[in-house]
Every structure is written in structure tokens, then in C-alpha cells.
Design an enzyme around this catalytic site. Structure first.
Site, mmCIF file in Angstrom:
data_model
loop_
_atom_site.group_PDB
_atom_site.id
_atom_site.type_symbol
_atom_site.label_atom_id
_atom_site.label_comp_id
_atom_site.label_asym_id
_atom_site.label_seq_id
_atom_site.Cartn_x
_atom_site.Cartn_y
_atom_site.Cartn_z
ATOM 1 N N GLY A 11 38.583 37.262 39.267
ATOM 2 C CA GLY A 11 38.924 37.485 37.912
ATOM 3 C C GLY A 11 37.694 36.599 37.277
ATOM 4 N N THR A 12 36.894 37.355 36.425
ATOM 5 C CA THR A 12 35.598 36.815 36.074
ATOM 6 C C THR A 12 35.129 37.691 34.564
ATOM 7 O OG1 THR A 12 33.401 36.589 36.948
ATOM 8 C CG2 THR A 12 34.651 38.780 37.663
ATOM 9 N N THR A 13 33.907 37.445 34.405
ATOM 10 C CA THR A 13 32.909 37.925 33.610
ATOM 11 C C THR A 13 31.713 38.096 34.188
ATOM 12 O OG1 THR A 13 34.352 36.991 31.750
ATOM 13 C CG2 THR A 13 31.930 38.231 31.010
#
Length: 208
Positions: A11-13
Site C-alpha cells: 500500500g504505497t505511492t
């Protein structure tokens, strides 16, 4: 399909952009397992072949496996065709695996880089396996918080210095708002001469 209990998620950018004389990709470094932070220094920028990279979001196991498979296929492609694969070829191979396994994988991929045929290219492949060529591609949970900033501030005419500042600022904004994004900021500048990697340590990332 959501993540299974206990599955490690990036879960990230992630984001990648075309600029005046280069491609710049970037990502945070946090991976999580539910509310537990499993790793603070993950590298989500994965070298695929030559001057082509992918940025990974979703299930860490899924994206690592797909990247390894595609890397192998591209090595075989280069040998059998006696030519370097293009960014488009790499993106299409990623698409095939993501689409054919869309009910079993949680994987969003951005493929970006430079090749002799098409120059600079960025392809966004969200979960499900569709493919979109773009100037600027965003992915991961943190991207939801920075669409407005990116739409307002991004220009493909930025030089590499301004482009790098833009990518880092976008990541800082996402990390400030998204609990699943954090840690270090990793970037790579890609041009016809190769790749320049750079990291900003978490202790030096001043979030907003």
C-alpha cells in the site's frame, strides 16, 4: 479481490513522469501487513531490462513474482529477436500476466523508461490489467491524495531538476496523508545514457 489476512502489501505511492530530457520515477518505501509496518525500506523501483524500470504497488509477493517473470521473458526476447526490447514491449508483457491472472493477483504496475525506438515512455497498468500510455502515471493508495497537486503542477517541459523536485514533493504530500505510505523516498532518473538512482532517508523527509 482484497488482500488475504496477513498478506504483505505495498500500500504505497508510486509515480512516473516524462520530462524534457528524461523519465523520473519515484516511490515511498513502506510495506505493511494490516496495521503493522512490515518493512520501512522496501525498494519498489525494480529494474526490468536496459533502461526500463517498473514501479510496484499492491501485494508485495504478487508484484515481485510478476516483475521477475517479465524480466526473464524480456531477456529471452532480447536473445531471440537479437534486439533490445522497447518500453512498449515490456508493458505489454506485464499487461498479459496481469490481465490473465486478474482474479488471483493484487498488482498495480507502472512501466517507464527509454528505448532506441520510441524514446521516453510511461505506461500505467492498474489492478485488472488494462494498459494506458501517459505522460504522468500515479498508483497506490497514496495517489488518491495528490491527483489535484499533480494536475496543477506537472508539466512535461520541466527540466530534470524541476522534475525531481516535483516527484519528491508529490511523494511527501502523499506520505503526509496516507497511512500506508511512508519511510524513504526513492527516485530514479532515466535517460539514453543510463539510470541515476537516489534516496532521501526517512529522517530527512519533512512531511507536511
Amino acid at each position: 479481490m482484497g488482500l488475504k489476512p496477513g498478506e504483505v502489501s505495498t500500500g504505497t505511492t508510486i509515480l512516473a513522469g516524462k520530462f524534457k530530457d528524461c523519465i523520473i520515477i519515484g516511490a515511498d518505501s513502506r510495506t505493511s501487513m494490516g496495521t503493522y509496518i512490515a518493512n520501512r525500506v522496501t525498494d519498489k523501483l525494480t529494474h526490468v531490462v536496459d533502461s526500463i524500470y517498473c514501479c510496484r504497488s499492491g501485494s508485495a509477493a504478487d508484484t515481485q513474482a510478476i516483475a521477475a517473470i517479465v524480466k526473464y521473458e524480456l531477456d529471452v526476447y532480447a536473445t531471440s529477436h537479437n534486439e533490445r526490447p522497447t518500453v512498449k514491449v515490456a508493458a505489454k508483457i506485464f499487461k498479459r500476466y496481469l490481465y490473465e491472472n486478474k482474479s488471483r493477483l493484487t498488482a498495480g504496475i507502472i512501466v517507464a523508461g527509454w528505448d532506441h525506438q520510441d524514446g521516453f515512455s510511461v505506461y500505467n497498468l492498474p489492478v485488472g490489467g488494462s494498459i494506458h500510455e501517459m505522460n504522468l502515471a500515479l498508483g497506490g493508495s497514496g495517489s488518491l491524495f495528490i491527483y489535484g497537486f499533480c494536475e496543477e503542477m506537472y508539466s512535461p517541459e520541466m527540466n530534470r531538476e524541476d522534475g525531481l523536485k516535483f516527484i519528491r514533493t508529490a511523494l511527501k504530500l502523499a506520505m503526509s496523508s496516507d497511512a500506508s505510505s511512508g519511510g524513504m523516498i526513492r527516485t530514479a532518473i532515466i535517460d539514453e545514457n543510463g539510470v541515476q538512482r537516489d534516496d532521501v532517508l526517512g529522517s530527512d523527509v519533512k512531511t507536511y
